[in-house]
Design a protein around this motif. Structure first.
Motif, PDB file in Angstrom:
ATOM      1  N   UNK A 296     -58.068  -4.740 -50.059  1.00 46.64           N
ATOM      2  CA  UNK A 296     -58.334  -3.531 -50.269  1.00 46.64           C
ATOM      3  C   UNK A 296     -59.354  -2.575 -50.668  1.00 46.64           C
ATOM      4  N   UNK A 297     -58.969  -1.134 -49.911  1.00 45.10           N
ATOM      5  CA  UNK A 297     -59.860  -0.430 -48.960  1.00 45.10           C
ATOM      6  C   UNK A 297     -59.807   0.961 -50.196  1.00 45.10           C
ATOM      7  N   UNK A 298     -60.952   1.170 -51.081  1.00 46.49           N
ATOM      8  CA  UNK A 298     -60.660   2.376 -52.202  1.00 46.49           C
ATOM      9  C   UNK A 298     -61.933   3.316 -51.962  1.00 46.49           C
ATOM     10  N   UNK A 299     -61.628   4.299 -52.533  1.00 49.33           N
ATOM     11  CA  UNK A 299     -62.470   5.612 -52.803  1.00 49.33           C
ATOM     12  C   UNK A 299     -64.078   4.911 -52.679  1.00 49.33           C
ATOM     13  N   UNK A 300     -65.192   5.192 -52.438  1.00 50.64           N
ATOM     14  CA  UNK A 300     -66.558   4.905 -53.334  1.00 50.64           C
ATOM     15  C   UNK A 300     -66.381   5.493 -54.652  1.00 50.64           C
ATOM     16  N   UNK A 301     -66.984   5.050 -54.919  1.00 54.59           N
ATOM     17  CA  UNK A 301     -66.967   4.907 -57.410  1.00 54.59           C
ATOM     18  C   UNK A 301     -66.011   4.556 -57.414  1.00 54.59           C
TER      19      UNK A 301
END
Length: 371
Positions: A296-301
């Motif tokens: 699962x790739x999510x935005x930084x932070x």
């Protein structure tokens, strides 16, 4: 008593309706205006000619409608000028001919339209190519467009009716830019290997079972402003590998990806969590294999948000990704491209959708989302 006996006979044969005449079956639509619709016929004749009037109980009824109830097959179907509405859901015909004096219906390249061309009603089995008139705004429900091998949509198209492309022979489809909603079962069982949303401007919803069983699909990049992905919308797309969710905070209903066990990449581009609309099915949005083996790739932070929220917390592998430099389309000169790779560094084709890493001959690298 005569009418009662006739109805019983029709039910035994598998047809419903109010009466039959010359092998055709009818349903009364108005007793005050004396109108009927033809709902089917016997056998599989080479030609069926629907009359403009039919006698029943010494009354001449005008035939104003066609279809809607009984499965019927034929070669050519001739439609009189009196018919105003057509429901093709249960009819399978090779070709259609409309009386030239009709003010309600017209054919173009063998396809049935409303007389103003604003609605595509029916695509007979003999037609395999469609270039839609500029005026067409709607494809009706169950229009039998699955027989088509190529299609060019009109820019005015805003609606594709339910079930209209079931089992479609198309291998790729570019969703029209002004389409607002994809209705239930619209493309169920289609042979797509790719769906292109890049031109879409206004789409708000992909409805239930819309793409169910599209087994050729390997990746999907959803349009940025999509509001809702309904339950089972992509169920049983068993070869789906990568999905890029909308930038918007879309609602994703339970079991939207039921049976998609091969998903290995889920890209969430929004720092605000996508909302799952079913508490009773929480955790069932994806198959267990997806939670165990995909990334699962999510935005930084935002990783900590996903780690605490259902169903995202079920993913064993959550990684932050810098989406800031990711472009939405690829318009580069391919002569300058040295290589195209997945995020794992594996060489891929320029036709593959999803996240791509582009390496140029000058040494520069760019991330894009290819739709």
């Amino acid at each position: 008593m005569t009418v009662m006996m006739l109805f019983v006979t029709m039910t035994i044969m598998g047809y419903s309706g109010d009466f039959s005449k010359d092998g055709l079956y009818y349903e009364i639509t108005s007793n005050s205006n004396y109108t009927v619709r033809c709902i089917g016929w016997d056998g599989e004749p080479t030609e069926v000619s629907i009359p403009s009037k039919v006698m029943f109980n010494r009354i001449a009824y005008i035939v104003v409608g066609l279809g809607g109830k009984d499965v019927s097959f034929c070669g050519k179907l001739k439609i009189p000028a009196t018919v105003k509405t057509v429901d093709p859901s249960h009819f399978y015909v090779t070709s259609i001919e409309v009386d030239k004096s009709s003010q309600y219906l017209i054919t173009l390249d063998g396809i049935l339209y409303s007389s103003d061309y604003k609605t595509l009603i029916w695509c007979p089995q003999s037609v395999t190519e469609l270039v839609m008139p500029d005026e067409t705004e709607k494809i009706g429900n169950y229009a039998h467009c699955g027989v088509l091998k190529s299609v060019v949509f009109s820019k005015a198209l805003t609606k594709i009716g339910k079930g209209s492309f079931v089992g479609s022979n198309l291998t790729s489809i570019t969703i029209p830019e002004n389409l607002i909603e994809i209705e239930p079962y619209t493309f169920s069982g289609a042979h797509f290997t790719s769906i292109i949303f890049s031109k879409v401007k206004k789409m708000t919803k992909i409805d239930s079972y819309a793409f169910r069983g599209c087994k050729g699909l390997s990746s999907i990049t959803f349009p940025d402003n999509l509001d809702e992905i309904s339950e089972n919308a992509f169920a049983e797309c068993e070869n789906l590998y990568s999905i890029v969710l909308p930038k918007s905070s879309a609602t994703i209903w339970g079991e939207a990806f039921l049976g998609c066990k091969k998903i290995r990449e889920v890209w969430c581009r929004n720092s605000s969590l996508p909302y799952f609309g079913s508490d009773t099915l929480a955790g069932y949005e994806f198959e267990e294999d997806v939670y165990l083996y995909s990334t699962l790739y999510v935005p930084i932070g935002s990783k900590h948000l996903y780690e605490w929220a259902m169903p995202w917390r079920n993913f064993l592998n959550i990684q932050e990704w810098d989406f800031a430099g990711v472009e939405s389309t690829m318009e580069q000169n391919e002569e300058q491209i040295e290589g195209i790779y997945s995020v794992e560094g594996i060489p891929i084709s320029s036709d593959d959708t999803g996240i791509q890493i582009i390496k140029y001959s000058d040494g520069s690298v760019k991330k894009i989302i290819k739709r």
